[in-house]
Design a protein around this motif. Structure first.
Motif, PDB file in Angstrom:
ATOM      1  N   GLU A 104      -2.601  39.674 -10.069  1.00  0.00           N
ATOM      2  CA  GLU A 104      -3.369  38.319 -10.102  1.00  0.00           C
ATOM      3  C   GLU A 104      -3.161  37.614  -8.434  1.00  0.00           C
ATOM      4  O   GLU A 104      -3.168  36.473  -8.320  1.00  0.00           O
ATOM      5  N   ILE A 105      -3.652  38.415  -7.528  1.00  0.00           N
ATOM      6  CA  ILE A 105      -3.608  38.020  -6.116  1.00  0.00           C
ATOM      7  C   ILE A 105      -4.790  37.473  -6.079  1.00  0.00           C
ATOM      8  O   ILE A 105      -5.815  38.250  -6.288  1.00  0.00           O
ATOM      9  N   THR A 106      -5.159  36.281  -5.253  1.00  0.00           N
ATOM     10  CA  THR A 106      -6.245  35.856  -5.110  1.00  0.00           C
ATOM     11  C   THR A 106      -6.478  35.188  -3.759  1.00  0.00           C
ATOM     12  O   THR A 106      -7.398  34.376  -3.500  1.00  0.00           O
ATOM     13  N   VAL A 131      -1.798  38.770   1.443  1.00  0.00           N
ATOM     14  CA  VAL A 131      -1.255  39.073  -0.153  1.00  0.00           C
ATOM     15  C   VAL A 131       0.094  38.707  -0.068  1.00  0.00           C
ATOM     16  O   VAL A 131       1.048  39.295   0.633  1.00  0.00           O
ATOM     17  N   ASP A 132       0.577  38.232  -1.176  1.00  0.00           N
ATOM     18  CA  ASP A 132       2.110  37.849  -1.379  1.00  0.00           C
ATOM     19  C   ASP A 132       2.810  39.058  -1.925  1.00  0.00           C
ATOM     20  O   ASP A 132       2.707  39.283  -3.215  1.00  0.00           O
ATOM     21  N   LEU A 133       3.537  39.915  -1.017  1.00  0.00           N
ATOM     22  CA  LEU A 133       4.158  41.141  -1.593  1.00  0.00           C
ATOM     23  C   LEU A 133       5.222  40.804  -2.311  1.00  0.00           C
ATOM     24  O   LEU A 133       5.691  41.670  -3.231  1.00  0.00           O
ATOM     25  N   LYS A 134       5.837  39.627  -2.484  1.00  0.00           N
ATOM     26  CA  LYS A 134       6.911  39.316  -3.379  1.00  0.00           C
ATOM     27  C   LYS A 134       6.394  39.143  -4.763  1.00  0.00           C
ATOM     28  O   LYS A 134       7.054  39.651  -5.815  1.00  0.00           O
ATOM     29  N   ILE A 156       5.756  50.423  -1.889  1.00  0.00           N
ATOM     30  CA  ILE A 156       4.965  50.100  -3.171  1.00  0.00           C
ATOM     31  C   ILE A 156       3.819  51.299  -3.373  1.00  0.00           C
ATOM     32  O   ILE A 156       3.947  51.669  -4.681  1.00  0.00           O
ATOM     33  N   GLY A 157       3.017  51.595  -2.401  1.00  0.00           N
ATOM     34  CA  GLY A 157       2.231  52.840  -2.857  1.00  0.00           C
ATOM     35  C   GLY A 157       3.051  53.955  -3.283  1.00  0.00           C
ATOM     36  O   GLY A 157       2.423  54.660  -4.009  1.00  0.00           O
ATOM     37  N   PHE A 158       4.136  54.680  -2.663  1.00  0.00           N
ATOM     38  CA  PHE A 158       4.703  55.602  -3.011  1.00  0.00           C
ATOM     39  C   PHE A 158       5.090  55.435  -4.581  1.00  0.00           C
ATOM     40  O   PHE A 158       4.956  56.474  -5.492  1.00  0.00           O
ATOM     41  N   CYS A 159       5.608  54.274  -4.987  1.00  0.00           N
ATOM     42  CA  CYS A 159       6.188  53.938  -6.437  1.00  0.00           C
ATOM     43  C   CYS A 159       4.885  54.179  -7.189  1.00  0.00           C
ATOM     44  O   CYS A 159       5.074  54.501  -8.395  1.00  0.00           O
ATOM     45  N   LEU A 171      -4.407  47.372  -0.036  1.00  0.00           N
ATOM     46  CA  LEU A 171      -3.871  46.348  -0.687  1.00  0.00           C
ATOM     47  C   LEU A 171      -3.631  45.084   0.211  1.00  0.00           C
ATOM     48  O   LEU A 171      -4.019  43.973  -0.214  1.00  0.00           O
ATOM     49  N   LEU A 172      -3.292  45.307   1.359  1.00  0.00           N
ATOM     50  CA  LEU A 172      -3.056  44.084   2.461  1.00  0.00           C
ATOM     51  C   LEU A 172      -4.302  43.775   3.038  1.00  0.00           C
ATOM     52  O   LEU A 172      -4.434  42.539   3.259  1.00  0.00           O
ATOM     53  N   MET A 173      -5.268  44.459   3.113  1.00  0.00           N
ATOM     54  CA  MET A 173      -6.504  44.096   3.638  1.00  0.00           C
ATOM     55  C   MET A 173      -7.801  44.667   2.974  1.00  0.00           C
ATOM     56  O   MET A 173      -8.682  45.458   3.282  1.00  0.00           O
TER      57      MET A 173
END
Length: 189
Positions: free
Chosen positions: A22-24, A28-31, A92-95, A119-121
């Motif tokens: 739910e990133i809006t 991006v809030d990685l935590k 996170i991508g590896f996971c 994810l970030l952009m």
């Protein structure tokens, strides 16, 4: 591009994560992402101090291990904050892209990089907000100037080909960021 199937898998996974977590808004809030995905993030320094990582294995910018049943991203926590954010996103991508994220292949390295970038952009968000310049991308997304320059080049390519919002997941991400995009456009004028 290495392998288009791997590219699509990584790209689509980044959209799925943005939706699930739910990133809006950008950055991006990685935590929030790691909490939602049950992934721990620990600096190399802290991991070594706590006996979680052999100093000889603390190489590069990111390592992934399973610690007490949890996926754990170890990251070199010093230096450019934008590079650290990208390293965390790559971890996170590896996971997310492998059942064995500690076993890094050339293909997984490539895919995790695509995942982190998207994810970030997210291209759909940047394009919808009219953000195409590397400096603006770096500032807004909290990434290094090098990562932002590569993203700006890819955005230019996508813009030329008019390849935004073609996939249902991408459209869902775009809709999820509608409030952020409207606020950004309002503040830009």
């Amino acid at each position: 591009m290495e392998n288009y199937d791997e590219y699509k898998k990584a790209r689509d996974m980044s959209w799925e994560v943005l939706i699930k977590c739910e990133i809006t808004a950008l950055p991006v809030d990685l935590k929030k992402v790691t909490k939602s995905l049950d992934i721990d993030v620990i600096s190399f320094k802290k991991a070594i101090e706590n006996g979680m990582l052999d100093p000889a294995k603390a190489k590069g910018s990111v390592q992934v291990r399973i610690i007490k049943g949890r996926k754990t991203v170890f990251v070199k926590g010093d230096g450019d904050p934008g590079k650290v954010r990208f390293s965390i996103a790559k971890g996170i991508g590896f996971c997310m892209l492998s059942d064995k994220p500690w076993y890094r292949t050339k293909t997984l390295e490539y895919s995790a990089g695509i995942f982190a970038r998207d994810l970030l952009m997210p291209a759909t968000v940047l394009a919808s907000a009219g953000i195409f310049e590397a400096g603006d991308i770096a500032k807004l997304c909290g990434v290094s100037s090098q990562a932002a320059q590569r993203r700006a080049a890819r955005l230019a390519e996508l813009k030329t080909r008019n390849r935004f919002n073609a996939h249902p997941l991408e459209r869902k991400v775009r809709a999820q960021f509608d409030g952020f995009i409207a606020d950004y456009k309002r503040q830009s004028f």
